[in-house]
Write an enzyme that holds these catalytic residues in place. Sequence first.
Site, PDB file in Angstrom:
ATOM      1  N   GLY A  63       0.818  -1.209   0.000  1.00 53.37           N
ATOM      2  CA  GLY A  63       0.000   0.000   0.000  1.00 53.37           C
ATOM      3  C   GLY A  63       0.847   1.251   0.000  1.00 53.37           C
ATOM      4  O   GLY A  63       0.409   2.299   0.451  1.00 53.37           O
ATOM      5  N   THR A  64       2.077   1.166  -0.507  1.00 52.93           N
ATOM      6  CA  THR A  64       2.972   2.311  -0.411  1.00 52.93           C
ATOM      7  C   THR A  64       2.587   3.462  -1.299  1.00 52.93           C
ATOM      8  O   THR A  64       2.999   4.581  -1.025  1.00 52.93           O
ATOM      9  CB  THR A  64       4.427   1.934  -0.756  1.00 52.93           C
ATOM     10  OG1 THR A  64       4.436   1.198  -1.961  1.00 52.93           O
ATOM     11  CG2 THR A  64       5.067   1.178   0.353  1.00 52.93           C
ATOM     12  N   LYS A  68      11.650   4.822  -0.911  1.00 58.51           N
ATOM     13  CA  LYS A  68      10.676   3.722  -0.911  1.00 58.51           C
ATOM     14  C   LYS A  68      11.382   2.415  -1.267  1.00 58.51           C
ATOM     15  O   LYS A  68      12.337   2.405  -2.043  1.00 58.51           O
ATOM     16  CB  LYS A  68       9.582   4.031  -1.934  1.00 58.51           C
ATOM     17  CG  LYS A  68       8.456   3.019  -1.973  1.00 58.51           C
ATOM     18  CD  LYS A  68       7.295   3.577  -2.772  1.00 58.51           C
ATOM     19  CE  LYS A  68       7.136   2.875  -4.076  1.00 58.51           C
ATOM     20  NZ  LYS A  68       5.886   3.211  -4.759  1.00 58.51           N
ATOM     21  N   HIS A  96      10.591  -2.169  -1.597  1.00 53.22           N
ATOM     22  CA  HIS A  96       9.775  -3.365  -1.414  1.00 53.22           C
ATOM     23  C   HIS A  96      10.628  -4.506  -0.867  1.00 53.22           C
ATOM     24  O   HIS A  96      10.180  -5.645  -0.784  1.00 53.22           O
ATOM     25  CB  HIS A  96       9.170  -3.812  -2.749  1.00 53.22           C
ATOM     26  CG  HIS A  96       8.264  -2.794  -3.366  1.00 53.22           C
ATOM     27  ND1 HIS A  96       8.723  -1.779  -4.168  1.00 53.22           N
ATOM     28  CD2 HIS A  96       6.925  -2.627  -3.289  1.00 53.22           C
ATOM     29  CE1 HIS A  96       7.704  -1.028  -4.567  1.00 53.22           C
ATOM     30  NE2 HIS A  96       6.602  -1.533  -4.045  1.00 53.22           N
ATOM     31  N   ARG A 104      -0.665  -5.230   4.911  1.00 53.27           N
ATOM     32  CA  ARG A 104      -2.062  -5.199   4.471  1.00 53.27           C
ATOM     33  C   ARG A 104      -2.690  -6.560   4.689  1.00 53.27           C
ATOM     34  O   ARG A 104      -2.037  -7.589   4.540  1.00 53.27           O
ATOM     35  CB  ARG A 104      -2.116  -4.817   2.988  1.00 53.27           C
ATOM     36  CG  ARG A 104      -3.509  -4.570   2.478  1.00 53.27           C
ATOM     37  CD  ARG A 104      -3.484  -4.012   1.077  1.00 53.27           C
ATOM     38  NE  ARG A 104      -4.840  -3.726   0.609  1.00 53.27           N
ATOM     39  CZ  ARG A 104      -5.123  -3.291  -0.599  1.00 53.27           C
ATOM     40  NH1 ARG A 104      -4.174  -3.073  -1.472  1.00 53.27           N
ATOM     41  NH2 ARG A 104      -6.371  -3.066  -0.943  1.00 53.27           N
ATOM     42  N   TYR A 106      -2.396  -1.138   6.694  1.00 50.10           N
ATOM     43  CA  TYR A 106      -3.099  -0.423   5.624  1.00 50.10           C
ATOM     44  C   TYR A 106      -4.526  -0.078   6.035  1.00 50.10           C
ATOM     45  O   TYR A 106      -5.010   1.034   5.805  1.00 50.10           O
ATOM     46  CB  TYR A 106      -3.088  -1.289   4.369  1.00 50.10           C
ATOM     47  CG  TYR A 106      -3.805  -0.701   3.191  1.00 50.10           C
ATOM     48  CD1 TYR A 106      -3.163   0.208   2.353  1.00 50.10           C
ATOM     49  CD2 TYR A 106      -5.117  -1.064   2.895  1.00 50.10           C
ATOM     50  CE1 TYR A 106      -3.818   0.747   1.255  1.00 50.10           C
ATOM     51  CE2 TYR A 106      -5.774  -0.530   1.799  1.00 50.10           C
ATOM     52  CZ  TYR A 106      -5.122   0.370   0.989  1.00 50.10           C
ATOM     53  OH  TYR A 106      -5.770   0.900  -0.093  1.00 50.10           O
TER      54      TYR A 106
END
Length: 197
Positions: free
Chosen positions: A6-7, A58, A60, A82, A145
Amino acid sequence: CLVHAGTGLLQEVVYLVSQGADPDEIGLMNIDEQLPVLEYPQPGLDIIKELTSPRLIKSHLPYRFLPSDLHNGNSKVIYMARNPKDLVVSYYQFHRSLRTMSYRGTFQEFCRRFMNDKLGYGSWFEHVQEFWEHHMDANVLFLKYEDMHKDLATMVEQLVRFLGVSYDKAQLESMVEHCHQLIDQCCNAEALPVGRG
């Protein structure tokens, strides 16, 4: 460093809170230049080198692959998990939308592959577990999230404290309202459907 599920939305909220920006300004800028992706050499690493501290980055990547400064507590990490039922729907849609993956199997088969760690990006369960093991670390903020939609005010207050920015009560209320606007814009845009599990 932001690590995700949900970034897309989280990065904009973090940028808004950390910079005191206006949501309308964010809509006009390329947010990926403000929060480059660590694992993308182009343009990520080039942009990261140009940014001044404190930088917002950012990623992952699983916890074990993040730079050692993060493990040593020299940098802060905001991690968002999430609900897997919602995540697998979005993940399925993502796989089907990419030409390189062009997944054409059924959703049920995709779920089986997800549960058995048979997808290209590794185990979601291990990813979340690694960060959960560090959720009490002073330099890690573990978010969910769903809480962004359920109790945004509390999440914004957590981000303000964690990022070390200061707002008086009126400014904080205004910031929460700005974040609500941002979430409404993202979730109501036809181009950005929200996958529900």
